[in-house]
Design a protein around this motif. Sequence first.
Motif, mmCIF file in Angstrom:
data_model
loop_
_atom_site.group_PDB
_atom_site.id
_atom_site.type_symbol
_atom_site.label_atom_id
_atom_site.label_comp_id
_atom_site.label_asym_id
_atom_site.label_seq_id
_atom_site.Cartn_x
_atom_site.Cartn_y
_atom_site.Cartn_z
ATOM 1 N N UNK A 330 0.828 -1.201 0.000
ATOM 2 C CA UNK A 330 0.000 0.000 0.000
ATOM 3 C C UNK A 330 0.864 1.253 0.000
ATOM 4 N N UNK A 331 1.939 1.242 0.774
ATOM 5 C CA UNK A 331 2.824 2.409 0.825
ATOM 6 C C UNK A 331 3.433 2.693 -0.544
ATOM 7 N N UNK A 332 3.850 1.654 -1.233
ATOM 8 C CA UNK A 332 4.421 1.840 -2.570
ATOM 9 C C UNK A 332 3.381 2.394 -3.536
ATOM 10 N N UNK A 333 2.136 1.903 -3.414
ATOM 11 C CA UNK A 333 1.070 2.369 -4.291
ATOM 12 C C UNK A 333 0.772 3.847 -4.042
ATOM 13 N N UNK A 334 0.650 4.236 -2.773
ATOM 14 C CA UNK A 334 0.374 5.631 -2.440
ATOM 15 C C UNK A 334 1.481 6.549 -2.941
ATOM 16 N N UNK A 335 2.694 6.080 -2.872
ATOM 17 C CA UNK A 335 3.832 6.878 -3.348
ATOM 18 C C UNK A 335 3.726 7.124 -4.849
ATOM 19 N N UNK A 336 3.284 6.094 -5.592
ATOM 20 C CA UNK A 336 3.136 6.254 -7.048
ATOM 21 C C UNK A 336 1.934 7.124 -7.394
ATOM 22 N N UNK A 337 0.862 7.002 -6.607
ATOM 23 C CA UNK A 337 -0.370 7.717 -6.933
ATOM 24 C C UNK A 337 -0.309 9.199 -6.581
ATOM 25 N N UNK A 338 0.424 9.541 -5.527
ATOM 26 C CA UNK A 338 0.401 10.915 -5.000
ATOM 27 C C UNK A 338 0.621 11.982 -6.076
ATOM 28 N N UNK A 347 5.023 10.211 3.628
ATOM 29 C CA UNK A 347 6.313 9.844 4.198
ATOM 30 C C UNK A 347 6.294 8.366 4.547
ATOM 31 N N UNK A 348 7.279 7.667 4.017
ATOM 32 C CA UNK A 348 7.372 6.245 4.319
ATOM 33 C C UNK A 348 7.932 6.060 5.719
ATOM 34 N N UNK A 349 7.433 5.079 6.418
ATOM 35 C CA UNK A 349 7.973 4.841 7.765
ATOM 36 C C UNK A 349 9.462 4.508 7.687
#
Length: 568
Positions: A330-338, A347-349
């Motif tokens: 999910x974190x990788x997806x949000x990073x691409x979508x932003x 911000x990634x943990x």
Amino acid sequence: MSHQTLIPASLENPLYYLENMDLLVGWVADHHQDLLNQREQARLAEFAALNTGPRALLTRMVMRTGELFRADKLRYPELPETEREALAVLRRDGWLDDDPELTLAEVFRLFTLAELRPMFGPWLQQQGLSKTLGKAQMREQLAEAFPEARPLRSWLGETDMAGTGAVVRLREMPLFDRLRLMFFGNLRQSWTDFVLVELGVQQFEPVPFTPESRAFRQRAEVDTYLLMHHCREQLDEGVPAAEVWPQVPPAPDNAWLASRWNRLLLELGRQAERQGDRELALQVWSASGHREARLKQLRLLERMKRFEQAWALACEWQTGDLSDAEAQGLARLLKRLAPKVGEPKPELPEVPAIRSFTLTLPKPAGGTVELAALSHLGTDDAPVFYVENTLINALFGLLCWPVIFQPLPGAFFHPFHIGPADLTREDFVRRRREAFEQRFALLANGHYRQEILKAFRLKHGIANPFVVWPVLDEALLELALDCIPPHHLRALFRRLLNNIREHRSGFTDLIRLVPNALDTDARYEMIEVKGPGDRLQDHQVRWLQFFAREGMPASVCYVRWQDGEAVE
């Protein structure tokens, strides 16, 4: 019928498979009689009343693949009478259709090439084709001319095949499939998983079977399962997902059936996407409650450039309870979508550093790299053990034994389960959360140690999905309990429960136990060993990062070999 009366047959008995089948049929009749209609109950009584020979032959046929059999190929020397006599009884009592109509495909499955040539040679010659065609080529030539099913005598025609016996078809496979489902709780397991094994070699935890603990509460639920199974079979056979979707029954209100329904929709969505029906895939995955369906839905929306919709769903999902793998995806997806939706990149943990060290050792002539590292690292004051996925799982399995074997609906279908059938389903923990919390409370009040050791002594040898008995001994358990603090065990167990399917593996290869260390949090060290050219796998990395976040002593040992000859 109580658990104690279910004594599996010994393999020394040539008819052991019949004894086990009788046990299975009796179990279903006793515990699920209200889910069988009058005709089914009558047929089961008639099965039980058959003499040994016919009942054994019928059992053998039920266990085999398919419903069609050549009478002359049924050879079972352990029967107390001839196969011909047993077949006559089964025909008389309506268990067999002795004149079934056969398709061309079924004829080719039942007969050899040498037997097929006299049947079809004249027709092939009339068409100007060779009589010596191979089986596949012959069937291809015949397919269009012989589309209809017909009795065997019609296929044989004038052929002189005196040695060919009759073909019979089993008439009651739907009933036996229903029995198999109610006993196993699934149709994935075959009769041979039960009938052809010596269950006496394994010990099983006695679980009380009550009407309240049954998975199937009413006949309609059995019918729903069978319908879902039929849908899955169609998907496996390549039937378009768009044709299967209308046949899927509504979501059941039975919890464990709903879990299977969610898995069916997960697979149906996969097939729809592969077949280019993206809209159907989105619709199906949106309806599915399976944890894998959510990320698949989001990734497909991203590929379809529906970024706003994907972003909204992803942000909503982010607030839920995620496993490490889900959170990572999910974190990788949000990073691409932003950037595509005009939002700042989340911000990634912070990823904690994984400790590591390198050993350079003489290459041994035999044995594994793990054992080479163990031999080097272990001392009398700090012994090292090769435990991999066994030790932490076992400590959890022993502490939580009463919870694992709690008789909830959909968990146990018969007395021969290694563990609950819903172990890796989404609601396994939710249905038992209070009971798990009660066991974890023992870690806080100090009673966990005696509970774990008591379970080890009382339950030794009894099947448990978390305990591998041959690699476990009481001395290792006691030493581990001396060294691993209870708050670390609690954190390990909670992560294990977060995703049992994923988190039961990925533990380190070795554990070093240092009972005399002054720092109680440093009386052990978990060590993952990697030889030359080997690398950490994703699930191992996630465990090592978890250890680092929780302050648990763990590291990766990279082994390099010294130059020179291998040493003995």
